[in-house]
Design a protein around this motif. Structure first.
Motif, PDB file in Angstrom:
ATOM      1  N   ALA A 359       3.803  -7.366   5.093  1.00 37.33           N
ATOM      2  CA  ALA A 359       2.989  -6.447   5.910  1.00 37.33           C
ATOM      3  C   ALA A 359       1.892  -6.144   4.977  1.00 37.33           C
ATOM      4  O   ALA A 359       1.225  -5.446   6.274  1.00 37.33           O
ATOM      5  CB  ALA A 359       4.222  -5.343   5.383  1.00 37.33           C
ATOM      6  N   THR A 360       1.331  -6.579   4.538  1.00 39.28           N
ATOM      7  CA  THR A 360       0.352  -6.785   3.513  1.00 39.28           C
ATOM      8  C   THR A 360      -0.607  -8.314   4.010  1.00 39.28           C
ATOM      9  O   THR A 360      -1.960  -8.088   3.623  1.00 39.28           O
ATOM     10  CB  THR A 360       0.644  -6.393   2.426  1.00 39.28           C
ATOM     11  OG1 THR A 360       0.812  -7.807   1.652  1.00 39.28           O
ATOM     12  CG2 THR A 360       0.696  -5.367   1.731  1.00 39.28           C
ATOM     13  N   LEU A 361      -0.314  -8.945   4.867  1.00 39.99           N
ATOM     14  CA  LEU A 361      -1.060 -10.706   4.526  1.00 39.99           C
ATOM     15  C   LEU A 361      -2.052 -10.224   5.353  1.00 39.99           C
ATOM     16  O   LEU A 361      -3.113 -10.990   4.483  1.00 39.99           O
ATOM     17  CB  LEU A 361      -0.145 -11.597   5.640  1.00 39.99           C
ATOM     18  CG  LEU A 361       1.047 -11.643   5.089  1.00 39.99           C
ATOM     19  CD1 LEU A 361       1.606 -12.674   6.280  1.00 39.99           C
ATOM     20  CD2 LEU A 361       0.521 -12.752   4.152  1.00 39.99           C
ATOM     21  N   PRO A 362      -2.297  -9.357   5.994  1.00 43.12           N
ATOM     22  CA  PRO A 362      -3.873  -9.744   6.733  1.00 43.12           C
ATOM     23  C   PRO A 362      -5.211  -8.919   6.195  1.00 43.12           C
ATOM     24  O   PRO A 362      -5.628  -9.011   6.109  1.00 43.12           O
ATOM     25  CB  PRO A 362      -3.907  -8.846   8.034  1.00 43.12           C
ATOM     26  CG  PRO A 362      -3.101  -9.103   8.839  1.00 43.12           C
ATOM     27  CD  PRO A 362      -1.896  -8.834   7.176  1.00 43.12           C
ATOM     28  N   ARG A 363      -4.350  -8.737   5.017  1.00 44.77           N
ATOM     29  CA  ARG A 363      -5.019  -7.535   4.234  1.00 44.77           C
ATOM     30  C   ARG A 363      -5.053  -8.121   2.251  1.00 44.77           C
ATOM     31  O   ARG A 363      -5.610  -7.444   2.052  1.00 44.77           O
ATOM     32  CB  ARG A 363      -4.536  -5.852   4.067  1.00 44.77           C
ATOM     33  CG  ARG A 363      -5.441  -5.033   5.259  1.00 44.77           C
ATOM     34  CD  ARG A 363      -4.076  -3.988   5.546  1.00 44.77           C
ATOM     35  NE  ARG A 363      -5.167  -2.966   4.655  1.00 44.77           N
ATOM     36  CZ  ARG A 363      -5.232  -2.412   3.388  1.00 44.77           C
ATOM     37  NH1 ARG A 363      -3.328  -2.695   3.474  1.00 44.77           N
ATOM     38  NH2 ARG A 363      -5.848  -1.730   2.602  1.00 44.77           N
ATOM     39  N   ALA A 377      -0.328  -3.710  -6.015  1.00 41.53           N
ATOM     40  CA  ALA A 377      -0.616  -2.728  -4.803  1.00 41.53           C
ATOM     41  C   ALA A 377      -0.343  -3.503  -3.451  1.00 41.53           C
ATOM     42  O   ALA A 377      -0.054  -2.429  -2.921  1.00 41.53           O
ATOM     43  CB  ALA A 377      -2.208  -3.437  -5.032  1.00 41.53           C
ATOM     44  N   GLU A 378       0.442  -4.518  -3.952  1.00 44.17           N
ATOM     45  CA  GLU A 378       1.005  -4.478  -2.498  1.00 44.17           C
ATOM     46  C   GLU A 378       1.969  -3.873  -2.076  1.00 44.17           C
ATOM     47  O   GLU A 378       2.215  -3.506  -0.771  1.00 44.17           O
ATOM     48  CB  GLU A 378       1.534  -6.577  -2.728  1.00 44.17           C
ATOM     49  CG  GLU A 378       2.288  -6.821  -1.059  1.00 44.17           C
ATOM     50  CD  GLU A 378       3.084  -7.994  -2.238  1.00 44.17           C
ATOM     51  OE1 GLU A 378       2.069  -9.589  -0.445  1.00 44.17           O
ATOM     52  OE2 GLU A 378       3.301  -8.313  -2.367  1.00 44.17           O
ATOM     53  N   ARG A 379       2.651  -3.603  -2.610  1.00 46.76           N
ATOM     54  CA  ARG A 379       4.344  -2.950  -2.511  1.00 46.76           C
ATOM     55  C   ARG A 379       4.136  -1.544  -2.763  1.00 46.76           C
ATOM     56  O   ARG A 379       4.222  -0.779  -1.248  1.00 46.76           O
ATOM     57  CB  ARG A 379       5.027  -2.720  -4.012  1.00 46.76           C
ATOM     58  CG  ARG A 379       6.266  -2.002  -3.774  1.00 46.76           C
ATOM     59  CD  ARG A 379       7.485  -2.017  -4.995  1.00 46.76           C
ATOM     60  NE  ARG A 379       7.628  -3.429  -4.834  1.00 46.76           N
ATOM     61  CZ  ARG A 379       8.218  -4.477  -5.141  1.00 46.76           C
ATOM     62  NH1 ARG A 379       8.949  -3.296  -6.458  1.00 46.76           N
ATOM     63  NH2 ARG A 379       8.790  -6.145  -5.357  1.00 46.76           N
ATOM     64  N   GLU A 380       2.589  -0.398  -3.249  1.00 50.70           N
ATOM     65  CA  GLU A 380       2.789   0.165  -2.584  1.00 50.70           C
ATOM     66  C   GLU A 380       1.812   0.591  -1.074  1.00 50.70           C
ATOM     67  O   GLU A 380       2.576   1.368  -0.271  1.00 50.70           O
ATOM     68  CB  GLU A 380       1.237   1.275  -3.661  1.00 50.70           C
ATOM     69  CG  GLU A 380       1.013   2.659  -3.393  1.00 50.70           C
ATOM     70  CD  GLU A 380      -0.188   2.799  -4.520  1.00 50.70           C
ATOM     71  OE1 GLU A 380      -1.463   4.131  -3.645  1.00 50.70           O
ATOM     72  OE2 GLU A 380      -1.057   1.739  -5.415  1.00 50.70           O
ATOM     73  N   ASP A 381       1.209  -0.609  -0.920  1.00 51.37           N
ATOM     74  CA  ASP A 381       0.533  -0.142  -0.119  1.00 51.37           C
ATOM     75  C   ASP A 381       1.582  -0.679   1.896  1.00 51.37           C
ATOM     76  O   ASP A 381       1.521  -0.079   2.329  1.00 51.37           O
ATOM     77  CB  ASP A 381      -0.478  -1.244   0.325  1.00 51.37           C
ATOM     78  CG  ASP A 381      -1.496  -1.139   2.574  1.00 51.37           C
ATOM     79  OD1 ASP A 381      -2.166  -0.519   2.108  1.00 51.37           O
ATOM     80  OD2 ASP A 381      -1.236  -1.790   2.782  1.00 51.37           O
TER      81      ASP A 381
END
Length: 507
Positions: A359-363, A377-381
């Motif tokens: 879910a966060t790969l591009p960012r 941060a990754e999990r929150e996003d």
């Protein structure tokens, strides 16, 4: 007519079936009854337990509790081979072909006919494959490799593989999701012949027109539980939707009226020899433009070229007036373009990675601090988008491969929507997604357009095209043959253009 069909006795039943994966209860006291000569629909939102139930029928999972009976006898399958030997064949939602083997080799993998000295009888295999395709009414080269086949053709190979088992119970999990109208009609012609031969068919689909046109009974599931089983003639779409989602779906296509702004994406003379030719159109901020047409018209190939996944021979693509280099997706992403691809498993996700990582790969770089990405941060996003799109998962740290097909699609959408793109390209955005999430995806698309995002949508579902698009660009044999404004677009005008019956002006 077989005896089971005459007296209505069930051929296969599931009674009180439960299945848990650790703390996650995928099925709770579920039941199902299939009769010979019947097409039985199984419907429910993504995460309702349909896929788990199918895998129990297929012998992939053993139930935690409950009983499966076949011909009135309790059965316990040690694996898929035993289920197939018992006459149960499954056509899964996602094709699972070996890309470097031929179509014929894929169909007969593990059960090739032999001749003297135990050598594979290739000619017999090829003849049987040709007979299967003739039965399906399709034209595929039996010797061609599976690599490069479209989703529609991959699905047809899977259907031929299932039919080759001479199954007594045939499970079809979203078999028409990637098929054109002509291919769907051919498939249902086969379904009718199988039903007349006494086969029990379990049909899983989010397309209610197909369910009500071709099924005799409907079983509804919600949150892993059985909700109801009724004859089709005793129900309407509204009743089924309410049972599926536990609430009213007041508006499936919540299109907001917007005033298009400046050009965000300009495509001029885009050509790839033998695939598409002289494709030109402009996409403005605040509008949703649909690229419509039959499977094979070149729609997906065009958007892949625009995004830089595939090369093109001539033409140009501009974002905010700046020309994008060919075949460089990183440049497109940097310019504010996002692509939600049609094939989520092969092109949209890294199946071995976690839900939150996908879910966060591009960012990932934008979430990092001093070059370091903390798991918090990754999990929150990821959690924020999972909640917004109602992704049903055990833990966000689980591999994305553990999710149902529809929930995987939600993760792909989350991944790209989180980049806040200027231009959002969505290829079959609601394929395999339940009715409740469809409404949410459509609402998000409409909201993005209202906020100034330019949305280019490829869709094979005409109601979706007509319900969401400000303009419809219709493709036929690699060309845009007509542009139809929202107030003039209807099913007849789109289909006439898509089949080459009429051609107007293109953008």
């Amino acid at each position: 007519m077989p005896e089971h069909a005459i007296n209505g006795a069930p051929l296969l039943t599931l009674s009180g079936v439960s299945k848990s994966f650790g703390a996650v209860r995928a099925l709770v006291d579920s039941k199902l009854e299939l009769r010979m000569g019947e097409v039985h629909a199984l419907v429910g939102e993504n995460g309702a337990g349909k896929s788990t139930l199918v895998k129990i029928l297929a012998g992939v999972h053993a139930p935690t509790g409950g009983v499966l009976t076949l011909d009135g006898e309790p059965r316990a399958f040690a694996g898929p081979v035993e289920a197939r030997a018992a006459g149960i064949a499954v056509i899964y939602q996602e094709p699972t072909l070996f890309p470097d083997l031929s179509v014929t080799e894929n169909i007969f993998m593990g059960r090739q006919p032999l001749r003297g000295l135990r050598r594979i009888d290739a000619s017999t295999m090829r003849r049987r494959t040709t007979d299967l395709f003739t039965r399906l009414g399709v034209h595929l080269d039996a010797d061609r490799p599976a690599r490069g086949l479209s989703i529609a053709d991959q699905q047809l190979v899977e259907i031929a593989k299932a039919l080759s088992f001479d199954a007594r119970v045939l499970v079809m999990d979203e078999p028409t999701a990637a098929l054109s109208g002509v291919e769907v009609e051919r498939l249902f012609a086969v379904v009718r012949s199988l039903r007349e031969a006494g086969v029990a068919i379990l049909f899983i689909s989010h397309r209610f027109d197909e369910v009500f046109a071709h099924c005799q009974r409907i079983t509804v599931m919600r949150d892993g539980r059985w909700v109801s089983t009724d004859r089709v003639e005793d129900l309407d779409v509204g009743q089924v939707v309410r049972r599926m989602v536990g609430r009213e779906i007041s508006q499936l296509y919540p299109k907001q009226e917007t005033q298009p702004g400046a050009a965000a994406l300009e495509v001029s003379g885009l050509t790839r020899q033998g695939v598409f030719e002289d494709v030109s159109f402009t996409l403005r901020r605040g509008e949703i433009v649909a690229l419509a047409g039959l499977v094979g018209a070149g729609r997906s190939e065009v958007v892949r070229a625009v995004f830089g996944v595939d090369r093109y021979d001539s033409g140009e693509v501009r974002v905010d007036g700046v020309r994008l280099p060919r075949a460089k997706p990183a440049a497109a992403i940097a310019a504010g373009v996002a692509l939600v691809p049609e094939d989520r498993r092969q092109q949209g996700l890294v199946m071995q990675l976690s839900i939150e990582r996908n879910a966060t790969l591009p960012r990932r770089w934008s979430l990092a601090r001093l070059g370091l990405l903390g798991w918090g941060a990754e999990r929150e996003d990821a959690s924020r988008w999972a909640q917004r799109l109602q992704v049903k998962a055990g833990r966000l740290s689980d591999p994305v491969s553990t999710l149902s097909g529809g929930n995987q699609q939600k993760v792909v959408l989350a991944k790209w929507l989180s980049t806040e793109p200027k231009v959002l390209i969505v290829d079959e955005p609601t394929r395999g997604i339940d009715v409740g999430t469809k409404a949410e995806v459509h609402r998000l698309m409409s909201q993005l357009a209202a906020n100034g995002v330019a949305v280019l949508m490829v869709s094979s579902e005409l109601p979706e095209v007509l319900g969401m698009a400000d303009r419809v660009l219709v493709m036929h044999e690699g060309r845009i043959v007509e542009e139809i404004a929202r107030d003039r677009a209807d099913e007849e005008s789109v289909m006439l253009a898509a089949t080459g019956q009429r051609q107007g002006g293109a953008a």
